[in-house]
Design a protein around this motif. Sequence first.
Motif, PDB file in Angstrom:
ATOM      1  N   GLY A 189       0.829  -1.209   0.000  1.00  0.00           N
ATOM      2  CA  GLY A 189       0.000   0.000   0.000  1.00  0.00           C
ATOM      3  C   GLY A 189       0.863   1.259   0.000  1.00  0.00           C
ATOM      4  N   ALA A 190       0.551   2.232  -0.857  1.00  0.00           N
ATOM      5  CA  ALA A 190       1.397   3.431  -0.963  1.00  0.00           C
ATOM      6  C   ALA A 190       0.596   4.599  -1.532  1.00  0.00           C
ATOM      7  N   PRO A 375      -8.847  -2.631 -17.144  1.00  0.00           N
ATOM      8  CA  PRO A 375      -8.676  -1.213 -17.441  1.00  0.00           C
ATOM      9  C   PRO A 375      -7.959  -0.514 -16.284  1.00  0.00           C
ATOM     10  N   SER A 376      -7.135   0.480 -16.605  1.00  0.00           N
ATOM     11  CA  SER A 376      -6.511   1.251 -15.528  1.00  0.00           C
ATOM     12  C   SER A 376      -6.530   2.713 -15.933  1.00  0.00           C
ATOM     13  N   SER A 377      -6.867   3.576 -14.967  1.00  0.00           N
ATOM     14  CA  SER A 377      -7.010   4.993 -15.312  1.00  0.00           C
ATOM     15  C   SER A 377      -5.654   5.705 -15.312  1.00  0.00           C
ATOM     16  N   PRO A 378      -5.512   6.708 -16.192  1.00  0.00           N
ATOM     17  CA  PRO A 378      -4.259   7.437 -16.268  1.00  0.00           C
ATOM     18  C   PRO A 378      -3.903   8.061 -14.922  1.00  0.00           C
ATOM     19  N   SER A 379      -2.606   8.183 -14.625  1.00  0.00           N
ATOM     20  CA  SER A 379      -2.160   8.828 -13.388  1.00  0.00           C
ATOM     21  C   SER A 379      -2.059  10.327 -13.614  1.00  0.00           C
ATOM     22  N   PRO A 380      -2.426  11.128 -12.585  1.00  0.00           N
ATOM     23  CA  PRO A 380      -2.482  12.580 -12.777  1.00  0.00           C
ATOM     24  C   PRO A 380      -1.124  13.169 -13.148  1.00  0.00           C
ATOM     25  N   VAL A 416      -1.431  -1.902 -10.349  1.00  0.00           N
ATOM     26  CA  VAL A 416      -1.270  -0.969  -9.224  1.00  0.00           C
ATOM     27  C   VAL A 416      -2.182   0.247  -9.412  1.00  0.00           C
ATOM     28  N   ARG A 417      -2.276   0.727 -10.657  1.00  0.00           N
ATOM     29  CA  ARG A 417      -3.211   1.833 -10.930  1.00  0.00           C
ATOM     30  C   ARG A 417      -4.630   1.396 -10.598  1.00  0.00           C
ATOM     31  N   ASN A 418      -4.878   0.112 -10.847  1.00  0.00           N
ATOM     32  CA  ASN A 418      -6.232  -0.414 -10.672  1.00  0.00           C
ATOM     33  C   ASN A 418      -6.698  -0.394  -9.231  1.00  0.00           C
ATOM     34  N   VAL A 419      -5.731  -0.385  -8.295  1.00  0.00           N
ATOM     35  CA  VAL A 419      -6.139  -0.301  -6.884  1.00  0.00           C
ATOM     36  C   VAL A 419      -6.008   1.134  -6.387  1.00  0.00           C
ATOM     37  N   GLY A 420      -5.996   2.079  -7.360  1.00  0.00           N
ATOM     38  CA  GLY A 420      -6.076   3.491  -6.980  1.00  0.00           C
ATOM     39  C   GLY A 420      -4.755   4.139  -6.641  1.00  0.00           C
ATOM     40  N   ILE A 421      -3.626   3.457  -6.931  1.00  0.00           N
ATOM     41  CA  ILE A 421      -2.312   4.064  -6.658  1.00  0.00           C
ATOM     42  C   ILE A 421      -1.756   4.629  -7.962  1.00  0.00           C
ATOM     43  N   PRO A 422      -1.587   5.961  -8.065  1.00  0.00           N
ATOM     44  CA  PRO A 422      -1.002   6.511  -9.298  1.00  0.00           C
ATOM     45  C   PRO A 422       0.393   5.940  -9.526  1.00  0.00           C
ATOM     46  N   VAL A 423       0.711   5.639 -10.780  1.00  0.00           N
ATOM     47  CA  VAL A 423       2.006   5.040 -11.113  1.00  0.00           C
ATOM     48  C   VAL A 423       2.714   5.901 -12.148  1.00  0.00           C
ATOM     49  N   TYR A 424       3.985   6.168 -11.918  1.00  0.00           N
ATOM     50  CA  TYR A 424       4.799   6.919 -12.887  1.00  0.00           C
ATOM     51  C   TYR A 424       5.915   6.011 -13.375  1.00  0.00           C
ATOM     52  N   GLY A 425       5.909   5.732 -14.681  1.00  0.00           N
ATOM     53  CA  GLY A 425       6.927   4.874 -15.272  1.00  0.00           C
ATOM     54  C   GLY A 425       8.146   5.705 -15.617  1.00  0.00           C
ATOM     55  N   VAL A 426       9.269   5.409 -14.947  1.00  0.00           N
ATOM     56  CA  VAL A 426      10.454   6.274 -15.119  1.00  0.00           C
ATOM     57  C   VAL A 426      11.723   5.450 -15.077  1.00  0.00           C
TER      58      VAL A 426
END
Length: 466
Positions: A189-190, A375-380, A416-426
């Motif tokens: 969780g994060a 489906p996963s929603s875009p991260s802000p 991870v996005r699917n459980v509501g955690i925004p993810v940034y691929g870097v």
Amino acid sequence: MNLLRSPSAMLAISLATFSASAGVPAAYADRQLNEELLREMIEFRSSAAFPEAIRALLDRVAERLVTAGFPTADIEIVTNDGIANLVARYRGTGDAEPVLTMAHVDVVDAEPDAWQEHPFRFAEIDGYYYGRGTTDNKAGAATLVANFIRLKREGFTPARDIIMVLTGDEESTGNGIGHLTSERMDLIGAEFALNTDAGGGVYDDNGEPQAFNVQTSEKLYQSFELEATNPGGHSSVPRQDNAIYALVRALGRIEGHDFPLELNDGTRAFFERSAQFAHGETGELMREVAREPFDVGVAERLADDNAFSNATLRTTCVATQLAGGHAENALPRSARATVNCRILPGHSPDEVEGVLRAVVDDESISFRRLADAFPSSPSPWNGDVAGRFDVLVSEMWAGTPVVPSMSTGATDGLWVRNVGIPVYGVSAIFESPGDVRAHGLDERIGVEEFHEAVEFWYRLLRSVAS
Ligand SMILES: [Zn+2]
């Protein structure tokens, strides 16, 4: 992303860190450790066919973390479907919610005979490290472990817990992260997540940094199997109806269909920032398409201009596999094709299947989904997030624009996005567009590019956890 320190305060910290260690740029102080970790990981044939190698690699990582001072209680190997995954926690003061960092240690297998160098023997040649997984994604795993060890060695106490997850089946089922997000949120969780397995730096034709991509969203990966069936018969007496022709007609209609063009916040920002370095007509079209209100005519022209922009502006479906017929002298009883779709965020497999059925317009063609997509929603991508990356990138690659990007491929980030955690691929690894060898032959990473990526992550972790 809750900022513990402002970008300018952040700049001060990194400059201090840079000059502290007696003239040796801290950035490169741990090159030896970085290289050792990457070599060690590369030499495990950690593909889906060898789960014991995945386990052995993660046991070695756990050993190194314990040696570096991490309590065994904060390192857990979670086995799911017989595949090991590792979760380690770098405990902080708890001033803020944890940050999750991600990599996978499994690789697409490789046939040694087909490679110039052995894929599972680490080699350094002409400024490159060679081996399966050097870019996808063992450089990322080595980056996280190296920084956990370095920060611990420096006595760094983060203001928030830093969690590292190393999965063992991203290239196969993805059930590792699936299990962790559904059963073990206590471990991962994060507030937000940073994924080494997406994004990355892009060189221009002269090998100069052109863009620093940060992945903020992923298209949805959904494949359908289309099948035409027929009673068959003797091929010396052909009839009007034929399974192969029916399937070919259906595929022809799908080929001729284009899904609607659209933009979301992430792709608008992508085109806006990419326009800064894209040349000529392409650059102009990117600038225009990012303007409000959305102009579908401009988008059409950009989609025609290059395939990557087309794949960024719309859902795509394409035939990738074909099989049919059972004998040379018999009318085919069945013909099957795989159609692989990459669906824009905000749209569902149901919707796309409905469109494909309408386009095919032939009840005799059956549709079957190959594995369910999630489906996963875009991260802000807001000022805080963008500002943070802008500061860090400008320190190491001055003048290189940070570009939020939507990847057409899928990663563990999707779950991870699917459980509501925004993810940034870097990944922070710079590559030339024409030299992307992930999943291919003679995979390699630039030696300097690798060490710079490790250094970038060192600063990123210090920045988000100070
Ligand atoms: Zn990967």
